[in-house]
Design a protein around this motif. Sequence first.
Motif, PDB file in Angstrom:
ATOM      1  N   VAL A  36       7.889  -2.148   5.371  1.00 27.58           N
ATOM      2  CA  VAL A  36       7.215  -0.928   4.934  1.00 27.58           C
ATOM      3  C   VAL A  36       8.205   0.055   4.326  1.00 27.58           C
ATOM      4  N   LEU A  37       9.375   0.190   4.936  1.00 27.89           N
ATOM      5  CA  LEU A  37      10.408   1.072   4.384  1.00 27.89           C
ATOM      6  C   LEU A  37      10.843   0.593   3.002  1.00 27.89           C
ATOM      7  N   ALA A  38      10.946  -0.721   2.830  1.00 24.35           N
ATOM      8  CA  ALA A  38      11.304  -1.272   1.519  1.00 24.35           C
ATOM      9  C   ALA A  38      10.222  -0.965   0.490  1.00 24.35           C
ATOM     10  N   GLY A  39       8.944  -0.992   0.912  1.00 18.23           N
ATOM     11  CA  GLY A  39       7.853  -0.627   0.007  1.00 18.23           C
ATOM     12  C   GLY A  39       7.955   0.813  -0.442  1.00 18.23           C
ATOM     13  N   ALA A  82       0.832  -1.202   0.000  1.00 12.10           N
ATOM     14  CA  ALA A  82       0.000   0.000   0.000  1.00 12.10           C
ATOM     15  C   ALA A  82       0.869   1.255   0.000  1.00 12.10           C
ATOM     16  N   ALA A  83       1.953   1.219   0.777  1.00 12.68           N
ATOM     17  CA  ALA A  83       2.876   2.355   0.817  1.00 12.68           C
ATOM     18  C   ALA A  83       3.526   2.572  -0.548  1.00 12.68           C
ATOM     19  N   SER A  84       3.987   1.470  -1.148  1.00 14.47           N
ATOM     20  CA  SER A  84       4.635   1.548  -2.455  1.00 14.47           C
ATOM     21  C   SER A  84       3.695   2.143  -3.508  1.00 14.47           C
ATOM     22  N   THR A  85       2.461   1.650  -3.540  1.00 17.58           N
ATOM     23  CA  THR A  85       1.492   2.107  -4.540  1.00 17.58           C
ATOM     24  C   THR A  85       1.131   3.571  -4.347  1.00 17.58           C
ATOM     25  N   ASN A  86       0.825   3.963  -3.118  1.00 18.99           N
ATOM     26  CA  ASN A  86       0.416   5.343  -2.861  1.00 18.99           C
ATOM     27  C   ASN A  86       1.558   6.327  -3.105  1.00 18.99           C
ATOM     28  N   VAL A  87       2.766   5.966  -2.678  1.00 24.25           N
ATOM     29  CA  VAL A  87       3.917   6.838  -2.910  1.00 24.25           C
ATOM     30  C   VAL A  87       4.185   6.972  -4.407  1.00 24.25           C
ATOM     31  N   ALA A  88       4.160   5.847  -5.139  1.00 29.34           N
ATOM     32  CA  ALA A  88       4.415   5.881  -6.584  1.00 29.34           C
ATOM     33  C   ALA A  88       3.339   6.683  -7.319  1.00 29.34           C
ATOM     34  N   ASN A  89       2.077   6.487  -6.956  1.00 26.94           N
ATOM     35  CA  ASN A  89       0.987   7.231  -7.597  1.00 26.94           C
ATOM     36  C   ASN A  89       1.135   8.731  -7.366  1.00 26.94           C
ATOM     37  N   GLU A  90       1.464   9.119  -6.144  1.00 22.82           N
ATOM     38  CA  GLU A  90       1.608  10.541  -5.819  1.00 22.82           C
ATOM     39  C   GLU A  90       2.807  11.160  -6.542  1.00 22.82           C
TER      40      GLU A  90
END
Length: 482
Positions: free
Chosen positions: A390-393, A311-319
């Motif tokens: 989570v940090l890796a994501g 979820a972190a990876s997706t939201n950060v990438a989308n933003e």
Amino acid sequence: MKSTEAPLLVKTKQPEAAEEKEKIRWEKIKRVASMAVPMLAVNMSQFLLQVTSTMIVGHRSELALAGIALGSSFSNVTGFGVLFGLSGALETLCGQAFGAEQYHKLGSYTFTSMVYIMMIAFPISIFWMFMNKILILLHQDPQVAELASIYCLWLIPALFAYSILEPLVRYFQSQKLIFPMVLSSLAALAFHVPLCWLLVHTFDFGVKGAAVSTGISYWLNAVFLWVYMKRSRACLKTRIYLSKDVFLHTRIFFKFAVPSAMMCCLEWLAFEVITLLSGLLPNSKLETSVISICLTTSSLHFNLVNGIGDAASTNVANELGAGNPRGARASASAAIIIAAVESVVVSSALFLSRNVWPFAYTNVEEVTRYVTEITPILCISILMDSFLTVLAGIVRGTGWQKIGAYVNIASYYIIGIPIGLLLCFHLHFNVKGLWAGLVSGSTLQTLLLFLVIGFTNWKKEANKARERMLDEKVSRHDSLVN
């Protein structure tokens, strides 16, 4: 006369800004959590395919447990981990493309990854055919090595299913289309459990039956997602087609795929090295069984918390793809907060049930007693792994896989494993020492990634993401003209 209006306005801006910042933070926490929970179900369902196989086969005998645990661990590091890591490139590419509204690129990026990951699966499958000789060269018990090699040999069809499944998972994840993945993964798990029990116990196929059941379940999952992608209107703009763009995206795919695979496999390999070293201890069957149970439990938790990382990876990438650095920073912070809560809950629950949970894997008293003793160290490991995952994501969503790979090398191979060797063989802590070494490595890795993300210039990263999408668009146009 001096005006008093300006100072009053200045004073009211700070509380308003703080209130707005807090509002954005809670909004991001809700958004990350709303995606993390269903992704948790997806990751857990997929991982439980192998965990339930270990449990079902493990109740046959201690030898069977050691064999399938070693085979599962080795296949994850040399096969599934490689493919999983390579597909991690799509978390950067598809995630940022979706945020930048370059919808057609999701399909072409995903097809590119399928082609190359499937090609890489071929040499891995050949490598698995010689697993028995390799494990014996690594001084593993011949009986355990034989069972592990049989399991890997019959698991080869699952490897090719995984080559299709993982890119599809990243494809849906980048668009936050989680429901089809939840449905397909739960259905595959529900099919796998009775089939595995039937093949292992009723038909007495042992580790072969567990491997066959896993392969069938992976294929069912992949086929369901592929059909949904082709039929659903939600995937109309991003649909996957056979395309020559696979050659155009080769360079950018491997730019992120190789360090992403290194980032994943170097960590998994560290755990595999520890498992192999446990086989050199005097009571190797006991030590291998104990550390395999700890490894399986740790991997189970990884897939639990990995939903937050996804979820972190997706939201950060989308933003970042949308050019919103403030939203990317808020999404990263929200994911870390959720991970902190999860880590405390899970590690506390595991510690309180330390006399009970080992019986989920085996009824051998000596093994369960040993696992109970090592549980406090395992709890610390889980605490660190929650933050680390989570940090890796966040790193994958930002496109910093290369940094993640370097951090892994420093944490595990310069610090973690040497400390484990010292505690195990020189100070005679045996398996406890090996696992303590891994904990020291994961702790260092967590601290380093915290520093990297803490000093991130999010505005700069957003600009880089937008430029990346623009450069790809220009390159594609030039190739079509030529």
